[in-house]
Design a protein around this motif. Structure first.
Motif, mmCIF file in Angstrom:
data_model
loop_
_atom_site.group_PDB
_atom_site.id
_atom_site.type_symbol
_atom_site.label_atom_id
_atom_site.label_comp_id
_atom_site.label_asym_id
_atom_site.label_seq_id
_atom_site.Cartn_x
_atom_site.Cartn_y
_atom_site.Cartn_z
ATOM 1 N N VAL A 42 0.866 -1.180 0.000
ATOM 2 C CA VAL A 42 0.000 0.000 0.000
ATOM 3 C C VAL A 42 0.898 1.224 0.000
ATOM 4 O O VAL A 42 1.855 1.293 0.790
ATOM 5 C CB VAL A 42 -0.935 0.002 1.228
ATOM 6 C CG1 VAL A 42 -1.670 1.331 1.342
ATOM 7 C CG2 VAL A 42 -1.918 -1.159 1.140
ATOM 8 N N GLU A 94 -4.374 -9.724 6.364
ATOM 9 C CA GLU A 94 -5.257 -9.244 5.286
ATOM 10 C C GLU A 94 -4.988 -9.929 3.952
ATOM 11 O O GLU A 94 -5.579 -9.572 2.936
ATOM 12 C CB GLU A 94 -5.128 -7.724 5.143
ATOM 13 C CG GLU A 94 -5.732 -6.984 6.328
ATOM 14 C CD GLU A 94 -5.502 -5.481 6.260
ATOM 15 O OE1 GLU A 94 -5.317 -4.948 5.150
ATOM 16 O OE2 GLU A 94 -5.489 -4.854 7.335
ATOM 17 N N TRP A 129 -11.054 -0.575 -6.092
ATOM 18 C CA TRP A 129 -10.139 -1.607 -5.595
ATOM 19 C C TRP A 129 -8.890 -0.993 -4.990
ATOM 20 O O TRP A 129 -8.445 -1.382 -3.928
ATOM 21 C CB TRP A 129 -9.754 -2.552 -6.746
ATOM 22 C CG TRP A 129 -8.814 -3.627 -6.311
ATOM 23 C CD1 TRP A 129 -9.125 -4.777 -5.649
ATOM 24 C CD2 TRP A 129 -7.398 -3.637 -6.474
ATOM 25 N NE1 TRP A 129 -8.000 -5.498 -5.379
ATOM 26 C CE2 TRP A 129 -6.910 -4.827 -5.879
ATOM 27 C CE3 TRP A 129 -6.468 -2.757 -7.058
ATOM 28 C CZ2 TRP A 129 -5.567 -5.161 -5.862
ATOM 29 C CZ3 TRP A 129 -5.132 -3.102 -7.047
ATOM 30 C CH2 TRP A 129 -4.684 -4.290 -6.442
ATOM 31 N N TYR A 130 -8.321 0.013 -5.693
ATOM 32 C CA TYR A 130 -7.010 0.474 -5.211
ATOM 33 C C TYR A 130 -7.107 1.474 -4.059
ATOM 34 O O TYR A 130 -6.159 1.662 -3.330
ATOM 35 C CB TYR A 130 -6.128 0.995 -6.353
ATOM 36 C CG TYR A 130 -6.544 2.303 -7.009
ATOM 37 C CD1 TYR A 130 -6.488 3.514 -6.307
ATOM 38 C CD2 TYR A 130 -6.933 2.330 -8.351
ATOM 39 C CE1 TYR A 130 -6.837 4.709 -6.921
ATOM 40 C CE2 TYR A 130 -7.281 3.511 -8.975
ATOM 41 C CZ TYR A 130 -7.244 4.711 -8.245
ATOM 42 O OH TYR A 130 -7.589 5.880 -8.843
ATOM 43 N N ARG A 131 -8.265 2.105 -3.898
ATOM 44 C CA ARG A 131 -8.403 3.034 -2.753
ATOM 45 C C ARG A 131 -8.476 2.227 -1.459
ATOM 46 O O ARG A 131 -9.302 1.351 -1.303
ATOM 47 C CB ARG A 131 -9.687 3.850 -2.892
ATOM 48 C CG ARG A 131 -9.510 5.095 -3.700
ATOM 49 C CD ARG A 131 -10.790 5.899 -3.679
ATOM 50 N NE ARG A 131 -10.649 7.140 -4.403
ATOM 51 C CZ ARG A 131 -10.082 8.231 -3.876
ATOM 52 N NH1 ARG A 131 -9.650 8.226 -2.634
ATOM 53 N NH2 ARG A 131 -9.980 9.336 -4.611
ATOM 54 N N THR A 132 -7.621 2.591 -0.540
ATOM 55 C CA THR A 132 -7.617 1.863 0.727
ATOM 56 C C THR A 132 -7.031 2.769 1.799
ATOM 57 O O THR A 132 -6.824 3.955 1.558
ATOM 58 C CB THR A 132 -6.796 0.551 0.584
ATOM 59 O OG1 THR A 132 -6.925 -0.206 1.776
ATOM 60 C CG2 THR A 132 -5.332 0.832 0.296
ATOM 61 N N ARG A 133 -6.785 2.178 2.959
ATOM 62 C CA ARG A 133 -6.184 2.969 4.034
ATOM 63 C C ARG A 133 -4.807 2.421 4.341
ATOM 64 O O ARG A 133 -4.550 1.239 4.183
ATOM 65 C CB ARG A 133 -7.045 2.905 5.303
ATOM 66 C CG ARG A 133 -8.367 3.618 5.107
ATOM 67 C CD ARG A 133 -9.108 3.854 6.406
ATOM 68 N NE ARG A 133 -10.296 4.663 6.134
ATOM 69 C CZ ARG A 133 -10.250 5.990 6.030
ATOM 70 N NH1 ARG A 133 -9.115 6.648 6.222
ATOM 71 N NH2 ARG A 133 -11.362 6.662 5.768
ATOM 72 N N ASP A 184 -5.684 7.885 4.024
ATOM 73 C CA ASP A 184 -6.061 7.413 2.704
ATOM 74 C C ASP A 184 -4.811 6.984 1.958
ATOM 75 O O ASP A 184 -3.782 7.674 2.005
ATOM 76 C CB ASP A 184 -6.748 8.538 1.909
ATOM 77 C CG ASP A 184 -8.193 8.701 2.367
ATOM 78 O OD1 ASP A 184 -8.690 7.794 3.072
ATOM 79 O OD2 ASP A 184 -8.801 9.736 2.042
ATOM 80 N N ARG A 242 -3.194 4.128 -1.373
ATOM 81 C CA ARG A 242 -3.447 3.516 -2.675
ATOM 82 C C ARG A 242 -2.706 2.198 -2.747
ATOM 83 O O ARG A 242 -1.528 2.096 -2.408
ATOM 84 C CB ARG A 242 -2.852 4.505 -3.684
ATOM 85 C CG ARG A 242 -3.302 4.386 -5.073
ATOM 86 C CD ARG A 242 -2.452 5.346 -5.918
ATOM 87 N NE ARG A 242 -2.342 4.756 -7.236
ATOM 88 C CZ ARG A 242 -3.169 5.056 -8.235
ATOM 89 N NH1 ARG A 242 -4.077 5.985 -8.089
ATOM 90 N NH2 ARG A 242 -3.056 4.440 -9.384
ATOM 91 N N ARG A 243 -3.411 1.185 -3.213
ATOM 92 C CA ARG A 243 -2.732 -0.098 -3.375
ATOM 93 C C ARG A 243 -1.749 -0.049 -4.541
ATOM 94 O O ARG A 243 -1.974 0.651 -5.515
ATOM 95 C CB ARG A 243 -3.753 -1.204 -3.713
ATOM 96 C CG ARG A 243 -4.621 -1.600 -2.571
ATOM 97 C CD ARG A 243 -5.401 -2.871 -2.898
ATOM 98 N NE ARG A 243 -6.366 -3.125 -1.847
ATOM 99 C CZ ARG A 243 -6.046 -3.646 -0.666
ATOM 100 N NH1 ARG A 243 -4.792 -3.981 -0.408
ATOM 101 N NH2 ARG A 243 -6.958 -3.820 0.256
#
Length: 821
Positions: A449, A463, A490-494, A501, A503-504
């Motif tokens: 990430v 995960e 999909w790529y937005r994550t923490r 915020d 990005r994968r």
RNA sequence: GCCGGGGUGGCGGAAUGGUAGACGCAGGGGACUUAAAAUCCCCUGGGAGCAAUCCCAUGUGGGUUCGAGUCCCACCCCCGGCACCA
């Protein structure tokens, strides 16, 4: 009549029956308990296939059969043989095929795997279908991602910029092997170079160990050589050349070069930087700026392959800048040229045109000075050079080193350079770090990430897996980034670390990572909470024998060794080499040429198996030629093994009781001896020939066999033709599978010993007759018998005998000279 | 160019320095059969000879050896891989 019909050999019936039995009885599968308790475990590995839509081809079956014969032989010797198979199904092949067909690889691959499984089951391989792997299944790639994280945590993974091949028409990154003569293999568009940030595994840290271990692993010689060359260790020195200001003063910066011939530094009359070298801007003078820029953009437009392969005449431009040669003290010009590769050494060279062919060619092209610094015996410092001289001799035009022999000079000059602070001994490797990023869709997402605050952060193990989402539009686009970068949801994550915020990573990993550890997974597929179970791994690994194609000699096998070594160092494995024995099999051709769709000479297995049976097919493939060299498939040839199996069948069914014939028994034990020796050496073609020879002996003159003569042949044939062997074994009255027990016949030297032997009789090395004598007969007896032979005595007439050469049980040679003038 | 593997009958291929061509395919002849298939037996490197037998022959040319397909040197050709690696 009807009973005869019933007892005819019908391969399809026999094979269907036994494939069903094996499955029902679990003959080839291990339970977890059996895996744990194996006392004589033998891990028999073969390279798992890529499940193409075309289905299994002869090459696959050839390789698998060769490995399976080995496994079945080990089993007949009483080993518990674990012989798993799986599918290497990620990668650009599947992805491109899916794009072409307009289907999603997530639909395509399972159907391909079903088809492969069906075909593999028909070939009679001893596969453990309870322990297969599919690299595209989340239960597998979860652990591929886990391995990435282990290497990432250990500092063995890093992200850096690197050039890639880019096809502007297909809008995608291409692997080197997809670039043909500078153009995209699919659309013919000239390929460009782009620089993109990618993930690398630091395999170069292991270069020396990977090289050293080659000395004590039992691998095919050709494979070890290929690995050694690929690692490409070379000993030399790094030398530092001070950069000069335009006025001639030292700027304080240096250009560092790697050279294997630091002793020729007095002959370095110019320098060459790779066009991508970071110091190019620094050394370029304003007047030369445009020329340099033009050359660099031209070079960058060429793809990596074309640059390395096509440009035979050297190109380059002068930067306007100079360095000082630290040996001579003279200012020498700095050029850039694409024959210097940024990927090797330091990306810069000192050019010694007098003693390096490439530098000589370049200097001639651009009229740069050429100085001789090595003189061969009989040459002097001023002997003109018409080509680069790389042979032995002594240094000249080299100051205090004049007269030093080249065998001494590398060390002497390097020490001198080191003492003056401008050089060091250095070992350089050709091996590059392993780029595992692919800007494509069909692979396991790299479990990282990207967080603005924390940088790249590994996805927590809890995960995993990072699931590859189903995406209908997975076509690559002009951006040069992965299709996953278009899937915002999909790529937005923490960020796993700070919660911000994030990005994968949208790149997926190289298929060689999937295949770099699959053998570790096989015994542990019963577990989904660990990649590989420690206890099972210790029982079954390292792999006892690995058989595969030499096309994977460097990449796959090198990566597998590296990952094993790294996991060993990180405490996950007790061994550091994954494959105790590796054997490369040969290539199978059709009518002496390579099989290919364009030639239209591809052998399709299914109809052959239908007509002749898998047993015949297997046996024929093994009979074609030496397994490690390959063989030539001709349709007619299959009649040989087909007839052989028919005759074995008939002979067993007609066999009576009674004592074996002594001559047949002798032949039997010689056959057992030969086959037992040749099977572990993969000498399959000659082993099959020996079986045929034995059957001919059993049946010679139309005689009927007795059971004691033929039953051992059934066992000897079993590795090649397992179905018919099972059937005949059962008909001979055995209850258990022929493979459940150490049923291999014992070799008895006493029974193999001959009573009489034929001895060749030569006169002056030419065969003039043969005599039969008792085995072990002494020289006097044999020579007397030889003289008694009419033809021999004729050749000895009127001759003076000089000496007699006698080789026990083999030959007598009379060395004579004529007594007539 | 470099690395690896090869070059043996019509064909695929066998041969610890010791009878070159095992085994198989293809081809020819024969037995069995009403016939065919299957099976079985025999022949099959080239040349000379009625025959016994002799000569030639393992990519080419040399060498070592009593004896070389095999070992050594030089060269030619084919296949696979790598390739401006400093």
């Amino acid at each position: 009549m009807s009973s005869e019909e019933k007892d005819a050999y019908v391969p399809s019936d026999v094979e269907a029956k036994w494939q069903k039995r094996w499955e029902e009885r679990g003959t080839n599968t291990f339970t977890l308990d059996e895996l744990r308790k194996a006392e004589r475990p033998y891990f028999n590995l073969m390279m798992f296939p890529y499940p193409s839509a075309e289905g299994l081809h002869v090459g696959n079956i050839y390789a698998f059969t060769g490995a399976d014969v080995h496994g079945r032989y080990q089993r007949l010797r009483g080993k518990q043989v674990f012989e798993p198979i799986g599918f290497d199904a990620f990668g650009i092949h599947s992805e491109n095929f899916a794009l072409k067909q307009g289907v999603n690889p997530m639909d395509l691959i399972p159907s391909n795997i079903r088809n492969f499984t069906r075909q593999l089951k028909r070939t009679g391989g001893m596969f453990d279908w309870e322990h297969t792997v599919d690299t595209t299944h989340p239960s597998y790639y979860k652990w591929t991602q886990w391995i990435f994280l282990k290497l990432f945590d250990a500092g063995l993974a890093e992200r850096k910029e690197a050039p890639v091949n880019w096809c502007p028409s297909c809008m995608t990154v291409l692997a080197n092997e997809q670039v043909i003569a500078g153009a995209c293999e699919r659309c013919g568009t000239p390929v460009e170079q782009r620089r993109i940030a990618q993930w690398f595994f630091k395999i170069t840290r292991y270069a020396q160990r990977l090289l050293d271990n080659l000395d004590h692993i039992d691998w095919s010689e050709s494979t070890r050589k290929a690995q050694g060359n690929w690692i490409g260790r070379s000993e030399g020195a790094t030398l530092r050349f001070p950069i000069l200001e335009e006025g001639g003063a030292e700027s304080g910066e240096v250009v560092e070069v790697f050279t294997t011939r630091p002793d020729t530094v007095f002959g370095a009359t110019y320098m060459v930087l790779s066009p991508e070298h970071p110091l190019v801007d620094r050394v370029t003078t304003p007047a030369r700026h445009d020329a340099v820029d033009g050359y660099r953009s031209e070079a960058s437009r060429k793809d990596l392959v074309a640059r390395q392969k096509i440009d035979k005449t050297k190109t380059g431009v002068f930067t306007g800048g100079h360095c000082r040669n630290p040996a001579t003290g003279e200012a020498i010009p700095v050029w850039i040229a694409d024959y210097v590769l940024m990927e090797y050494g330091t990306g810069a060279i000192m050019a010694v045109p007098g003693h390096d062919e490439r530098d000589f060619e370049f200097a001639t092209e651009f009229e740069l000075p050429i100085v001789r610094v090595v003189a061969a015996p009989g040459e002097g410092p001023d002997t003109p050079l018409t080509e680069a001289y790389v042979g032995p001799g002594a240094l000249v035009n080299s100051g205090v080193f004049d007269g030093t022999d080249v065998r001494e000079s590398v060390r002497a000059v390097t020490e001198w350079a080191a003492a003056h602070g401008w050089g060091d001994m250095r070992i350089n490797y050709r091996l590059h770090d392993w780029c595992i990023s692919r800007q494509r869709y069909w692979g396991p997402p790299i479990p990282i990430v990207h967080c603005d605050a924390c940088g790249p952060v590994g996805v927590p193990e809890s995960e995993l897996p990072v699931i590859l989402p189903r995406v209908e539009d997975f076509k690559p686009d002009a951006s040069g980034i992965s299709p996953l970068a278009r899937v915002e949801s999909w790529y937005r994550t923490r960020c796993p670390r700070c919660g911000a915020d994030a990005r994968r990573e949208t790149d997926v990993s190289d298929t060689f990572l999937d295949s770099g550890w699959y053998f570790l997974r096989y015994p542990s597929t019963d577990f989904d909470d660990r990649a590989f179970d420690a206890e099972l791994t210790n029982t079954w690994l390292p792999v006892d024998t690995y058989i595969g194609g030499n096309e994977h000699a460097v990449l796959h096998l090198m990566y597998a060794r590296f990952l094993t070594m790294a996991l060993h160092d990180l405490g996950h494995l007790d061994f550091e080499e994954p494959f105790v024995v590796f054997r490369a099999h040969g290539l199978i051709t059709k009518d002496s040429s390579k099989m290919s769709k364009s030639r239209g000479n591809v052998v399709v297995p299914d109809p052959i198996i239908e007509r002749f049976g898998a047993d015949t097919f297997r046996m024929y493939l093994m009979f074609l030629g030496p397994f490690e060299e390959g063989g030539d498939y001709r349709d007619d040839g299959i009649q040989g093994p087909f007839g052989f199996l028919h005759r074995v069948w008939d002979t067993v069914l007609e066999a009576g009781d009674g004592a074996p014939d002594p001559d047949v028994e002798r032949k039997l034990h010689r056959t057992i001896e030969q086959v037992t020796q040749q099977l572990p050496e993969l000498g399959y073609n000659t082993a099959v020939a020996a079986l045929m020879e034995y059957l001919n002996a059993v049946r010679s003159g139309g005689r009927a066999a007795v059971r004691a003569e033929i039953e051992p042949l059934v066992v000897l044939t079993a590795p090649f033709a397992p179905h018919i062997a099972e059937e005949l074994w059962e008909r001979l009255g055995h209850e258990h599978s022929i493979f459940d027990g150490a049923n291999w016949p014992a070799f008895d030297p006493a029974k193999a010993a001959a009573e009489a032997v034929k001895i060749a009789v030569q006169v002056n090395g030419k065969l003039r007759g043969t005599v039969e004598v008792a085995a072990g007969a002494d020289e006097a007896t044999v020579v007397a018998a030889a003289r008694a032979d009419d033809n021999v005595s004729r050749h000895l007439e009127d001759m003076a005998e000089r000496r007699v050469v006698f080789v026990q049980d083999r030959l007598v040679n009379f060395v004579v000279a004529s007594t007539r003038p």
